[in-house]
Scaffold this active site. Sequence first.
Site, PDB file in Angstrom:
ATOM      1  N   CYS A 198      32.089 -18.858  -3.823  1.00  0.00           N
ATOM      2  CA  CYS A 198      31.504 -20.175  -3.577  1.00  0.00           C
ATOM      3  C   CYS A 198      30.018 -20.125  -3.931  1.00  0.00           C
ATOM      4  CB  CYS A 198      31.699 -20.554  -2.105  1.00  0.00           C
ATOM      5  SG  CYS A 198      30.682 -21.923  -1.552  1.00  0.00           S
ATOM      6  N   GLU A 199      29.561 -21.054  -4.753  1.00  0.00           N
ATOM      7  CA  GLU A 199      28.176 -21.007  -5.191  1.00  0.00           C
ATOM      8  C   GLU A 199      27.194 -21.436  -4.095  1.00  0.00           C
ATOM      9  OE1 GLU A 199      27.371 -25.275  -7.365  1.00  0.00           O
ATOM     10  OE2 GLU A 199      28.231 -23.673  -8.569  1.00  0.00           O
ATOM     11  N   HIS A 200      27.706 -22.004  -3.020  1.00  0.00           N
ATOM     12  CA  HIS A 200      26.823 -22.454  -1.945  1.00  0.00           C
ATOM     13  C   HIS A 200      26.437 -21.334  -0.984  1.00  0.00           C
ATOM     14  CE1 HIS A 200      28.847 -26.600  -2.689  1.00  0.00           C
ATOM     15  NE2 HIS A 200      27.800 -26.421  -3.461  1.00  0.00           N
ATOM     16  N   HIS A 201      27.355 -20.374  -0.750  1.00  0.00           N
ATOM     17  CA  HIS A 201      27.079 -19.312   0.211  1.00  0.00           C
ATOM     18  C   HIS A 201      27.335 -17.906  -0.349  1.00  0.00           C
ATOM     19  CE1 HIS A 201      28.170 -22.925   2.661  1.00  0.00           C
ATOM     20  NE2 HIS A 201      27.067 -22.575   3.282  1.00  0.00           N
ATOM     21  N   GLN A 232      35.447 -25.422  -5.995  1.00  0.00           N
ATOM     22  CA  GLN A 232      36.855 -25.528  -6.383  1.00  0.00           C
ATOM     23  C   GLN A 232      37.130 -26.746  -7.257  1.00  0.00           C
ATOM     24  OE1 GLN A 232      39.646 -24.864  -3.194  1.00  0.00           O
ATOM     25  NE2 GLN A 232      41.245 -26.048  -4.201  1.00  0.00           N
ATOM     26  N   HIS A 248      38.730 -21.024   1.830  1.00  0.00           N
ATOM     27  CA  HIS A 248      37.310 -20.762   1.636  1.00  0.00           C
ATOM     28  C   HIS A 248      36.745 -20.009   2.834  1.00  0.00           C
ATOM     29  CE1 HIS A 248      36.531 -23.524  -1.887  1.00  0.00           C
ATOM     30  NE2 HIS A 248      37.779 -23.820  -1.541  1.00  0.00           N
ATOM     31  N   CYS A 266      33.786 -19.533   3.570  1.00  0.00           N
ATOM     32  CA  CYS A 266      32.633 -20.204   4.168  1.00  0.00           C
ATOM     33  C   CYS A 266      33.074 -21.141   5.289  1.00  0.00           C
ATOM     34  CB  CYS A 266      31.838 -20.966   3.109  1.00  0.00           C
ATOM     35  SG  CYS A 266      32.773 -22.238   2.237  1.00  0.00           S
TER      36      CYS A 266
END
Length: 227
Positions: A117-120, A158, A186, A188
Amino acid sequence: MECHCASAMNGKEPTVTKASKCTESKHSCKEENDPKKGADSIELVCIENAYRTILSELGENTEREGLLRTPLRAAKAMKFLTKGYKETIHDILNDAIFDENHEEVVVVKDIDLFSLCEHHLVPFFGKAHIAYLPNKKVVGLSKLARIVEIFSRRLQVQERLTKQIAKAIEEALQPAGVAVVIEAVHMCMVMRGVQKMNAKTVTSSISGLYLEDPKIRAEFFSLALGK
């Protein structure tokens, strides 16, 4: 390629382990003749030093036995998990598309995928289901899994991953229709945040006849998801 490390902000020189120096000197001659390998080696050292800085900022002692080689291991792992940035669809499909008088649906389901995941920067993983309606051209079945691999081995969300897979198949084969569904968990959402252990995310991307014909679309979802 320059390597900027967080330690430089504190007026300190980046720490490079003996293992890193040894690795650099051992391969220096080869790297002079192979710029790509040289760039990869420098990149690895930069990532290694970044991980060492992160561990130090977390309060860890990077010189203790259990962590001595952890920055290097983590750097190698991250390069593997994001290797899709250095791969292209053309590289894997240029000799695997065939003329074939077949117009019935082709479905490959339950393709395992793992991404970050590019956020976390934590994993999400699950399965991809792909279908396409050939327009006189088919592709080697394993190549569909390779397309999933290329795009999943990048920092992702995703929704975008699903669209990228569908678009790559559409551009390569120009089929009458493409449908892609991804089901994923996920971390996260599981390890942090709302901490919902059983939450699953389902995304889809459809085009052509799959978008226009409800019966064909329903057939795909029935085959892929058993619904």
